[in-house]
Structures are given as C-alpha cells and as structure tokens.
Write an enzyme that holds these catalytic residues in place. Structure first.
Site, short mmCIF file in Angstrom:
data_model
loop_
_atom_site.label_atom_id
_atom_site.label_comp_id
_atom_site.label_asym_id
_atom_site.label_seq_id
_atom_site.Cartn_x
_atom_site.Cartn_y
_atom_site.Cartn_z
N GLY A 150 -37.23 -76.31 42.62
CA GLY A 150 -37.77 -77.64 42.82
C GLY A 150 -38.98 -77.45 43.80
O GLY A 150 -39.22 -76.77 44.84
N VAL A 197 -40.24 -80.76 49.41
CA VAL A 197 -39.31 -79.94 50.18
C VAL A 197 -39.37 -78.24 49.59
O VAL A 197 -39.59 -77.31 50.51
CB VAL A 197 -37.95 -80.30 50.34
CG1 VAL A 197 -37.02 -79.12 51.04
CG2 VAL A 197 -37.45 -81.63 50.59
N ASP A 249 -39.84 -74.90 38.99
CA ASP A 249 -39.59 -76.41 38.47
C ASP A 249 -39.75 -76.72 37.32
O ASP A 249 -39.77 -75.86 36.65
CB ASP A 249 -41.04 -77.46 39.16
CG ASP A 249 -40.42 -78.81 39.59
OD1 ASP A 249 -40.41 -79.14 41.02
OD2 ASP A 249 -40.52 -79.54 38.72
N ARG A 297 -35.11 -89.98 48.39
CA ARG A 297 -34.63 -91.41 48.68
C ARG A 297 -35.89 -92.24 48.71
O ARG A 297 -36.91 -91.80 49.44
CB ARG A 297 -33.89 -91.55 50.00
CG ARG A 297 -32.62 -91.35 50.15
CD ARG A 297 -31.98 -92.09 51.31
NE ARG A 297 -32.19 -91.09 52.61
CZ ARG A 297 -31.76 -91.41 53.75
NH1 ARG A 297 -31.35 -92.48 54.09
NH2 ARG A 297 -31.90 -90.37 54.93
N ARG A 347 -28.44 -91.84 50.79
CA ARG A 347 -28.40 -90.47 50.32
C ARG A 347 -27.40 -90.78 49.11
O ARG A 347 -27.48 -90.08 48.15
CB ARG A 347 -28.06 -89.48 51.24
CG ARG A 347 -29.10 -89.01 52.19
CD ARG A 347 -28.47 -87.96 53.33
NE ARG A 347 -29.74 -87.78 54.35
CZ ARG A 347 -29.59 -88.18 55.63
NH1 ARG A 347 -28.71 -89.16 55.79
NH2 ARG A 347 -30.43 -87.91 56.33
N ASN A 384 -28.80 -86.59 40.90
CA ASN A 384 -28.95 -85.39 41.32
C ASN A 384 -27.55 -84.40 41.19
O ASN A 384 -27.91 -83.22 41.10
CB ASN A 384 -29.20 -85.43 42.92
CG ASN A 384 -30.54 -85.78 43.38
OD1 ASN A 384 -31.38 -85.72 42.35
ND2 ASN A 384 -30.99 -86.16 44.57
N ASN A 431 -30.09 -83.86 48.15
CA ASN A 431 -28.96 -84.86 48.59
C ASN A 431 -28.30 -85.78 47.57
O ASN A 431 -28.95 -85.62 46.59
CB ASN A 431 -29.81 -85.84 49.47
CG ASN A 431 -29.77 -85.43 50.88
OD1 ASN A 431 -28.78 -85.18 51.64
ND2 ASN A 431 -31.11 -85.58 51.60
N ARG A 439 -33.71 -82.46 64.77
CA ARG A 439 -34.07 -83.98 65.16
C ARG A 439 -33.49 -84.34 66.46
O ARG A 439 -34.29 -85.03 67.12
CB ARG A 439 -33.47 -84.82 64.09
CG ARG A 439 -34.36 -84.85 62.71
CD ARG A 439 -33.70 -85.74 61.57
NE ARG A 439 -34.82 -85.63 60.58
CZ ARG A 439 -34.48 -85.74 59.19
NH1 ARG A 439 -33.17 -86.07 58.82
NH2 ARG A 439 -35.48 -85.77 58.21
N HIS A 472 -23.89 -84.71 56.27
CA HIS A 472 -25.26 -85.17 56.46
C HIS A 472 -25.51 -86.74 56.08
O HIS A 472 -26.13 -86.95 54.91
CB HIS A 472 -26.33 -84.16 55.54
CG HIS A 472 -27.60 -84.41 55.85
ND1 HIS A 472 -28.33 -84.38 57.13
CD2 HIS A 472 -28.72 -84.43 54.90
CE1 HIS A 472 -29.50 -84.45 56.99
NE2 HIS A 472 -29.70 -84.66 55.71
#
Ligand code: APR
Length: 315
Positions: free
Chosen positions: A12, A16, A36, A85, A91, A98, A123, A154, A178
């Site tokens: 990918g 990200v 990819d 998202r 998610r 996915n 996700n 975070r 998550h």
C-alpha cells in the site's frame, strides 16, 4: 547488486504506506520495497524518494513495484493497503472491502516471504490482524498490529499539550482494541515518573482519555477525504525499529491472546516485548477490576467482528 541490509516491504503506497517508507528510509532501518496495486504509482513515489536521498544524506534504497517477486525474502512486511475512513464512518465500516484486500495481499506476502514478520496497519485493525494470521498460517509471534503505539502516542501528545511539558517526559499506555472502547491506562501514565492522576483533576484526565479514544475520528473530521497518516506511519516505524534492532522494547501491540489477561483466541492490544523474533513476550501487568473488564469488553467487540468476517464467506 544486493546488500546485506534488512529488507522491509510496505504494502500500500498511499498516505500511510508512503509515509512509512519515507520514515524507514530516512532512519536507515533497511532497504524498502513499496508495493501497490496501482501501476506506476509506487515506482514514482520510490524514485522521488531516491532523488531525495542525496539532498538529505540518506543512504537507503527504495524500490517501487506492483510485483510481489520484488518483496521476496523480506524480514518485515508492513501492510497498509486498504481504504481509509471518511467522515461519519467507523473503522468497522471498512470491514468487507479491507478483508478482501488484506486476504489477497497476505496470500502474496506469505508466498514470497514465508519467514517475514507481518505488521498490520489496515483498519479495522484487530480484525485485519486476525485475517492476516489466518491466511498466512504464520505463528502468532510473527503477526501483529499497530494500534497501541499510535493510541499511546496520541494520549502522550494530548497530555504534553495540556500540561505544557516536553512530550519526552511522558509515558503512556493504551491497551485494548483500536476502537472507541480502547483502554487508556491512567494509572500507568506518567509525567517524569509522576502518575497523571496526581497532576490533573479527574475530569481533565477523563477528557484526555475521551479525546484519545476519538483521536482518529478527530483527524478524519478535519481531513474530510481520508484518515491520519503521519502518526500511524511513525508508530509502525517504531515497531519495525524495535524488531530490526532487537530492542526488546515494550510497545502495546495487537496480538493473539492465548490465555493472557484471561482472554483466549482473540486479537487485542496488549503490552508486548518486541525483538528480532517478533512478539517475544506478552507482559502481564496487574490490572484493576475496572481496567480488566474494560479490556474484556474491547476484546469481545473484536471477537464479534472476527465472527462477522467468518460469516462473510471471503476467507
Ligand atoms: N494491493 C496493494 N495495494 C492496494 C490494494 C491491494 N489489493 N488495494 C488497495 N491498495 C492501495 C491503494 O491503491 C492505495 O494506494 O492501498 C493504498 C491505500 O492508501 P490510502 O487510500 O492513501 O489510505 P491510507 O490513508 O494510507 O490508509 C490505509 O491504513 O490507517 C489505515 O484506516 C486506514 O485502512 C486504512 C489504511
């Protein structure tokens, strides 16, 4: 000519994945193969990064490809392929698309790099680790998910902003899945060794916990067209580094629990010691009844998602 450096593939090459490749290259953790499904795109991004090397004095080789043959013999594979998202989505809404993507990617990765360690980022995270574990047939030590590192980062960022102290002084721990029921552990979250519960009123701690739970959603709302990528990429890189350098670093990660914390057969975020063998140990800390039951609620949500995947007939 090949060099004897660690080989890290990133599947990918979107937000990200490309950010992960860039950070891995910059930190010189190994040579990077960026894959990819879109033709030309990973090649273009990789070439662009190679042309950045001389400017920044980096010496990593980044290869872009659509062919898994180029990933053969990878030490670590970071899987970021899949849709992100959009505002209003959870998610879990990503699950059918996915699951199919992660299944197809994992089949290819397992064939070309049978000894690799897999780090999932796609996700809904915990369920995607379940898919990769099942499809690859790899042992639990070599299939894990990036979530706790990001959720903890975070929480640490919010505490540093709130108290106006260096983020370097902060240590935080977030366990569980998550999702919105993740489990930030206030008792083990410290500023220069002092628990945050002694540094701010209960309501402020609770507000930061809630902000952490909704941290991904906060960014989705701002970006409108996708989800966070810099901090997720950095968190995946932290896990890669712990493994490549055999650091034995404790990083909360999504792993298959086999009796730890009274959870059996479910993927969930737990404190894990990461080293060259992958998941080298699951650290069991004494949780309060409240923390333990929050962890169980989170794990049962993941279990439901995985059961739902089984009914979809994709695997
Ligand atoms: N094989 C390889 N790559 C694929 C495949 C596939 N079968 N299917 C999709 N991709 C690629 C897309 O072409 C795209 O380049 O995955 C990439 C995803 O990139 P973005 O759309 O930019 O999404 P990103 O923000 O990187 O998020 C990826 O990580 O954090 C999670 O929730 C997020 O599930 C999402 C994933």
């Amino acid at each position: 000519m090949s060099r004897s450096r660690p080989k890290i593939s990133v599947i990918g090459a979107g937000n990200v994945g490309a950010s992960t490749a860039l950070m891995l290259a910059g930190l010189e953790h190994g040579d990077v193969v960026l894959v990819d499904i879109v033709e030309g795109m990973p090649q273009g991004k990789a070439l662009d990064m190679m042309e950045m090397n001389p400017v920044l004095g980096w010496d990593s080789i980044i290869t872009g490809t659509n062919d898994y043959a180029d990933t053969a013999g990878s030490d670590i594979v970071v899987i970021t392929s899949g849709i992100p998202r959009k505002p209003g989505m959870s998610r879990d809404d990503l699950i059918s698309t996915n699951t199919a993507i992660v299944k197809q990617v994992t089949e290819n990765v397992a064939k070309s790099s049978p000894n690799a360690i897999l780090i999932l980022v796609t996700n809904p995270l915990d369920a995607m680790v379940y898919v990769a574990h099942k499809v690859s047939g790899f042992p639990r030590e070599r299939v894990m998910g990036m979530a706790g590192a990001l959720d903890s980062a975070r929480f640490m960022a919010f505490i540093a902003m709130e108290l106006d102290v260096s983020v370097e002084n902060i240590n935080a721990f977030v366990l569980g899945g998550h999702g919105d029921d993740m489990v930030p552990l206030e008792r083990f979250t410290t500023v220069a060794g002092v628990p945050i519960t002694e540094l701010m009123p209960k309501e402020r701690v609770e507000a930061l916990v809630q902000r952490t739970r909704g941290g991904g959603g906060e960014i989705v709302k701002l970006l409108k067209t996708g989800s966070a990528f810099y901090a997720p990429a950095a968190s995946a890189v932290e896990m890669v580094e712990a493994i490549i350098k055999d650091k034995k670093k404790i990083i909360p990660s999504c792993v298959l629990a086999q009796g730890e914390y009274g959870i059996d057969g479910t993927f969930v975020g737990l404190p894990v010691k990461l080293g060259r063998a992958g998941v080298e140990e699951i650290m069991e800390i004494n949780l309060s009844d409240e923390e333990r039951s929050a962890l169980h609620v989170s794990a049962s949500h993941v279990k439901e998602l995985c059961e739902h995947i089984e009914t979809m007939g994709i695997l």
